[in-house]
Design a protein around this motif. Structure first.
Motif, PDB file in Angstrom:
ATOM      1  N   UNK A  25       0.816  -1.204   0.000  1.00 26.58           N
ATOM      2  CA  UNK A  25       0.000   0.000   0.000  1.00 26.58           C
ATOM      3  C   UNK A  25       0.847   1.250   0.000  1.00 26.58           C
ATOM      4  N   UNK A  26       1.933   1.240   0.721  1.00 22.47           N
ATOM      5  CA  UNK A  26       2.813   2.403   0.774  1.00 22.47           C
ATOM      6  C   UNK A  26       3.554   2.568  -0.545  1.00 22.47           C
ATOM      7  N   UNK A  27       3.986   1.479  -1.134  1.00 23.26           N
ATOM      8  CA  UNK A  27       4.696   1.565  -2.419  1.00 23.26           C
ATOM      9  C   UNK A  27       3.786   2.170  -3.477  1.00 23.26           C
ATOM     10  N   UNK A  28       2.524   1.758  -3.518  1.00 20.15           N
ATOM     11  CA  UNK A  28       1.601   2.319  -4.503  1.00 20.15           C
ATOM     12  C   UNK A  28       1.380   3.803  -4.257  1.00 20.15           C
ATOM     13  N   UNK A  29       1.276   4.201  -3.022  1.00 23.68           N
ATOM     14  CA  UNK A  29       1.056   5.611  -2.714  1.00 23.68           C
ATOM     15  C   UNK A  29       2.260   6.447  -3.117  1.00 23.68           C
ATOM     16  N   UNK A  30       3.467   5.887  -2.994  1.00 25.44           N
ATOM     17  CA  UNK A  30       4.676   6.630  -3.344  1.00 25.44           C
ATOM     18  C   UNK A  30       4.808   6.866  -4.841  1.00 25.44           C
ATOM     19  N   UNK A  31       4.177   6.037  -5.651  1.00 26.17           N
ATOM     20  CA  UNK A  31       4.324   6.179  -7.094  1.00 26.17           C
ATOM     21  C   UNK A  31       3.329   7.181  -7.674  1.00 26.17           C
ATOM     22  N   UNK A  32       2.693   7.972  -6.835  1.00 29.07           N
ATOM     23  CA  UNK A  32       1.743   8.977  -7.297  1.00 29.07           C
ATOM     24  C   UNK A  32       2.463  10.046  -8.111  1.00 29.07           C
ATOM     25  N   UNK A  33       1.689  10.762  -8.892  1.00 34.52           N
ATOM     26  CA  UNK A  33       2.228  11.813  -9.737  1.00 34.52           C
ATOM     27  C   UNK A  33       2.887  12.894  -8.876  1.00 34.52           C
ATOM     28  N   UNK A  34       4.115  13.271  -9.206  1.00 32.28           N
ATOM     29  CA  UNK A  34       4.837  14.253  -8.401  1.00 32.28           C
ATOM     30  C   UNK A  34       5.012  15.572  -9.138  1.00 32.28           C
ATOM     31  N   UNK A  35       4.307  15.765 -10.243  1.00 29.63           N
ATOM     32  CA  UNK A  35       4.496  16.998 -11.002  1.00 29.63           C
ATOM     33  C   UNK A  35       3.987  18.195 -10.210  1.00 29.63           C
ATOM     34  N   UNK A  36       4.755  19.255 -10.226  1.00 30.85           N
ATOM     35  CA  UNK A  36       4.430  20.459  -9.480  1.00 30.85           C
ATOM     36  C   UNK A  36       3.736  21.434 -10.409  1.00 30.85           C
ATOM     37  N   UNK A  37       2.676  22.033  -9.913  1.00 32.50           N
ATOM     38  CA  UNK A  37       1.866  22.925 -10.730  1.00 32.50           C
ATOM     39  C   UNK A  37       2.221  24.378 -10.457  1.00 32.50           C
ATOM     40  N   UNK A  38       2.114  25.189 -11.503  1.00 33.62           N
ATOM     41  CA  UNK A  38       2.281  26.637 -11.353  1.00 33.62           C
ATOM     42  C   UNK A  38       1.030  27.185 -10.673  1.00 33.62           C
ATOM     43  N   UNK A  39       1.031  28.464 -10.372  1.00 33.74           N
ATOM     44  CA  UNK A  39      -0.095  29.073  -9.668  1.00 33.74           C
ATOM     45  C   UNK A  39      -1.396  28.986 -10.460  1.00 33.74           C
ATOM     46  N   UNK A  40      -1.312  28.884 -11.781  1.00 31.36           N
ATOM     47  CA  UNK A  40      -2.528  28.806 -12.584  1.00 31.36           C
ATOM     48  C   UNK A  40      -3.010  27.365 -12.787  1.00 31.36           C
ATOM     49  N   UNK A  41      -2.366  26.392 -12.163  1.00 30.57           N
ATOM     50  CA  UNK A  41      -2.813  25.004 -12.225  1.00 30.57           C
ATOM     51  C   UNK A  41      -2.166  24.172 -13.321  1.00 30.57           C
ATOM     52  N   UNK A  42      -1.420  24.787 -14.237  1.00 35.02           N
ATOM     53  CA  UNK A  42      -0.730  24.038 -15.287  1.00 35.02           C
ATOM     54  C   UNK A  42       0.600  23.526 -14.727  1.00 35.02           C
ATOM     55  N   UNK A  43       1.172  22.510 -15.380  1.00 39.60           N
ATOM     56  CA  UNK A  43       2.456  21.955 -14.939  1.00 39.60           C
ATOM     57  C   UNK A  43       3.539  23.008 -15.097  1.00 39.60           C
ATOM     58  N   UNK A  44       4.300  23.249 -14.038  1.00 43.22           N
ATOM     59  CA  UNK A  44       5.358  24.258 -14.033  1.00 43.22           C
ATOM     60  C   UNK A  44       6.546  23.749 -14.837  1.00 43.22           C
ATOM     61  N   UNK A  45       6.774  24.329 -16.017  1.00 45.42           N
ATOM     62  CA  UNK A  45       7.833  23.850 -16.912  1.00 45.42           C
ATOM     63  C   UNK A  45       9.216  24.271 -16.458  1.00 45.42           C
ATOM     64  N   UNK A  46       9.334  25.126 -15.451  1.00 46.70           N
ATOM     65  CA  UNK A  46      10.657  25.545 -14.980  1.00 46.70           C
ATOM     66  C   UNK A  46      11.262  24.526 -14.034  1.00 46.70           C
ATOM     67  N   UNK A  47      10.514  23.483 -13.704  1.00 53.47           N
ATOM     68  CA  UNK A  47      10.986  22.463 -12.777  1.00 53.47           C
ATOM     69  C   UNK A  47      11.385  21.229 -13.569  1.00 53.47           C
ATOM     70  N   UNK A  48      12.590  20.744 -13.341  1.00 53.99           N
ATOM     71  CA  UNK A  48      13.083  19.558 -14.038  1.00 53.99           C
ATOM     72  C   UNK A  48      12.832  18.321 -13.179  1.00 53.99           C
ATOM     73  N   UNK A  49      12.584  17.205 -13.823  1.00 52.71           N
ATOM     74  CA  UNK A  49      12.311  15.958 -13.135  1.00 52.71           C
ATOM     75  C   UNK A  49      13.322  14.898 -13.544  1.00 52.71           C
ATOM     76  N   UNK A  50      13.666  14.033 -12.602  1.00 48.41           N
ATOM     77  CA  UNK A  50      14.432  12.837 -12.906  1.00 48.41           C
ATOM     78  C   UNK A  50      13.430  11.720 -13.072  1.00 48.41           C
ATOM     79  N   UNK A  51      13.649  10.833 -14.030  1.00 41.67           N
ATOM     80  CA  UNK A  51      12.776   9.687 -14.218  1.00 41.67           C
ATOM     81  C   UNK A  51      13.617   8.433 -14.089  1.00 41.67           C
ATOM     82  N   UNK A  52      13.238   7.540 -13.149  1.00 40.80           N
ATOM     83  CA  UNK A  52      14.011   6.315 -12.966  1.00 40.80           C
ATOM     84  C   UNK A  52      13.595   5.284 -14.009  1.00 40.80           C
ATOM     85  N   UNK A  53      14.204   4.101 -13.979  1.00 37.10           N
ATOM     86  CA  UNK A  53      13.950   3.087 -15.001  1.00 37.10           C
ATOM     87  C   UNK A  53      12.522   2.558 -14.959  1.00 37.10           C
ATOM     88  N   UNK A  54      11.828   2.764 -13.844  1.00 33.91           N
ATOM     89  CA  UNK A  54      10.434   2.334 -13.732  1.00 33.91           C
ATOM     90  C   UNK A  54       9.460   3.429 -14.145  1.00 33.91           C
TER      91      UNK A  54
END
Length: 139
Positions: A25-54
Motif C-alpha cells: 500500500x505504501x509503495x503504490x502511494x509513493x508512485x503517485x504523480x509528483x508533477x508540481x503545478x504553477x499558480x494557474x494550475x498548469x504543470x510548471x515547466x521551470x521544474x526539471x524531473x528525474x525519471x528512474x527506469x520504472x
C-alpha cells in the motif's frame, strides 16, 4: 513434541510470508504523480524531473549555473508547497529568496531588493541596478 515443531513451522512460514509481502500500500502511494503545478494550475515547466527506469518521477532540486563571466553558482530549489524557495550560493555567500509568482514557463522569487526569474535553463537575478544572467550547466 511433534505438535510443537509443526506449530513453530506454521508460525514461521506465516511470518516469512508476511515479510515477503511487504507493505504494498505504501509503495503504490509513493508512485503517485509528483508533477508540481504553477499558480494557474498548469504543470510548471521551470521544474526539471528525474525519471528512474520504472518511469517514476522525482524532483531534481540542485543545479550548477554558469554566469556570463564563467563563474559557477550553486542553485537549490525547495519545492515544499508550504515554503517554496530558491537558494543561490556563490563565493561562500548564500541568498534565499521566496517564491512570489509562478506561471507555466516562468517562476519568480523575491527577497528585499533581489528578484530571481527562472525561465527554462536561465536564471536572471536583479539586485538593485545589477542584472546577473545565469545558464544551467549540464554537469
Amino acid at each position: 513434541m511433534i505438535k510443537k515443531i509443526i506449530a513453530v513451522c506454521i508460525i514461521s512460514s506465516l511470518i516469512i510470508a508476511c515479510k515477503k509481502e511487504g507493505n504494498k500500500g505504501i509503495i503504490k502511494a509513493d508512485s503517485a504523480n509528483t508533477e508540481i503545478l504553477a499558480d494557474n494550475g498548469a504543470i510548471d515547466s521551470t521544474i526539471a524531473y528525474n525519471t528512474d527506469i520504472n518511469g517514476k518521477k522525482s524532483v531534481k532540486t540542485d543545479y550548477v549555473y554558469r554566469a556570463t563571466d564563467k563563474s559557477l553558482v550553486k542553485v537549490v530549489f525547495n519545492y515544499d508547497p508550504k515554503n517554496r524557495t530558491v537558494s543561490i550560493t556563490n563565493n561562500k555567500k548564500t541568498f534565499v529568496l521566496e517564491k512570489s509568482e509562478a506561471k507555466v514557463n516562468e517562476t519568480i522569487y523575491k527577497k528585499d531588493d533581489m528578484t530571481a526569474t527562472v525561465k527554462g535553463d536561465s536564471l536572471i537575478i536583479h539586485q538593485g541596478n545589477n542584472i546577473i544572467e545565469l545558464e544551467r550547466t549540464k554537469i
